[in-house]
Motif scaffolding. Structure first.
Motif, PDB file in Angstrom:
ATOM      1  N   ARG A   1      13.128   9.966  95.863  1.00  0.00           N
ATOM      2  CA  ARG A   1      13.672  10.828  94.800  1.00  0.00           C
ATOM      3  C   ARG A   1      13.437  10.205  93.430  1.00  0.00           C
ATOM      4  N   TYR A   2      13.589   8.885  93.362  1.00  0.00           N
ATOM      5  CA  TYR A   2      13.336   8.179  92.105  1.00  0.00           C
ATOM      6  C   TYR A   2      11.880   8.360  91.668  1.00  0.00           C
TER       7      TYR A   2
ATOM      8  N   GLN B   1      10.831  11.647  90.103  1.00  0.00           N
ATOM      9  CA  GLN B   1      11.291  11.878  88.733  1.00  0.00           C
ATOM     10  C   GLN B   1      10.390  11.216  87.691  1.00  0.00           C
TER      11      GLN B   1
END
Length: 274
Positions: free
Chosen positions: A219-220, A223
């Motif tokens: 998820r990091y 982004q």
């Protein structure tokens, strides 16, 4: 089924790397104990372990509390009678927005032609941030190791695997000096305890992962901009994160009776630090 008949405790075992290790132990026949502070994730992982036909005890435990650790080991005794394998995996990792900003500044400094400069992190760190990381990442390892050795040494058998980090052996964690210091302490503790207890047939080793492919890390990365992803990949020779299953396979070897290692600190960062 090389873990058949063994009882294995994986701290921080409800998700990420801890979950991958717990599932590997279950697949190899161990009775698995997992602890975590995330009770919902504990139950999910317990179900996954039991689907593999293994017995599982899932316990909420904050390893930074010696009282909670002692109570957890009492529960393990009541259910299984002893413990053969301890994987000290529970840890705080630098994953807050300010940690992300620090990491970006660090990676930019090592991958771009910028003037040499300080990252200005340590001088601005408060007492609370330092102590939180130390409490979980160092005190927790000590509390669990102490309790495990109280069972392992009298029975003349045990395997302890500490999950450290390449941040503890290199400057790759310069953006998180509190994390680096804690993982460096785990490494020193591993060596000292390994020498101390080898005569009781208890083997203590550590692995130093680099990036681990977990849902949170993915998820990091999602982004980040293409430019930021390129910078991230430049510091990783393989160009990818290590899979949980890859790390779990290494832990499995260290926990097996096929392992002759004592006090080894294994650099498992995929070449990020050589």
């Amino acid at each position: 089924m090389k873990m058949n008949g063994r009882v294995a405790l994986i701290t921080g075992g409800a998700g990420g790397l801890g979950q991958a290790i717990a599932l590997r132990m279950a697949s190899e026949g161990a009775c698995v104990v997992i602890c975590d502070v995330n009770e919902e994730a504990l139950e999910t992982t317990r179900g996954m372990i039991e689907q593999r036909g293994a017995q599982c005890l899932a316990l909420r435990c904050d390893v930074s509390s010696s009282a909670e650790v002692n109570a957890m080991f009492d529960r393990i005794d009541a259910r299984f009678g002893t413990l053969h394998i301890l994987v000290n995996n529970a840890a705080l990792v630098p994953d807050k927005p300010h940690d992300d900003e620090r990491r970006k500044r660090h990676y930019a400094l090592v991958t771009q032609p910028l003037p040499r400069q300080s990252l200005e992190i340590t001088r601005n760190m408060d007492d609370g941030e330092w102590k939180r990381f130390w409490a979980v990442n160092v005190d927790g390892v000590f509390y669990c190791t102490r309790a495990a050795l109280q069972r392992m040494e009298p029975q003349g058998y045990g395997k302890i695997i500490n999950i450290a980090s390449i941040a503890g052996i290199s400057a790759m964690g310069a953006h998180s000096p509190h994390y680096s210091a804690a993982k460096g302490a785990v490494i020193a503790f591993t060596r000292a305890v390994a020498y101390e207890v080898a005569g009781a047939n208890v083997q203590v080793n550590a692995i130093c992962p680099g990036g681990v492919q977990t849902p949170a890390f993915e998820r990091y990365l999602e982004q980040q901009s293409p430019e930021q992803l390129s910078v991230f990949q430049q510091v990783m020779p393989l160009g990818r994160l290590g899979k949980g299953e890859e790390y779990a396979a290494l832990v499995s070897h260290l926990a097996s009776d096929e392992c002759y290692l004592v006090g080894s600190i294994i650099n498992a960062g995929g070449g990020t630090y050589i």
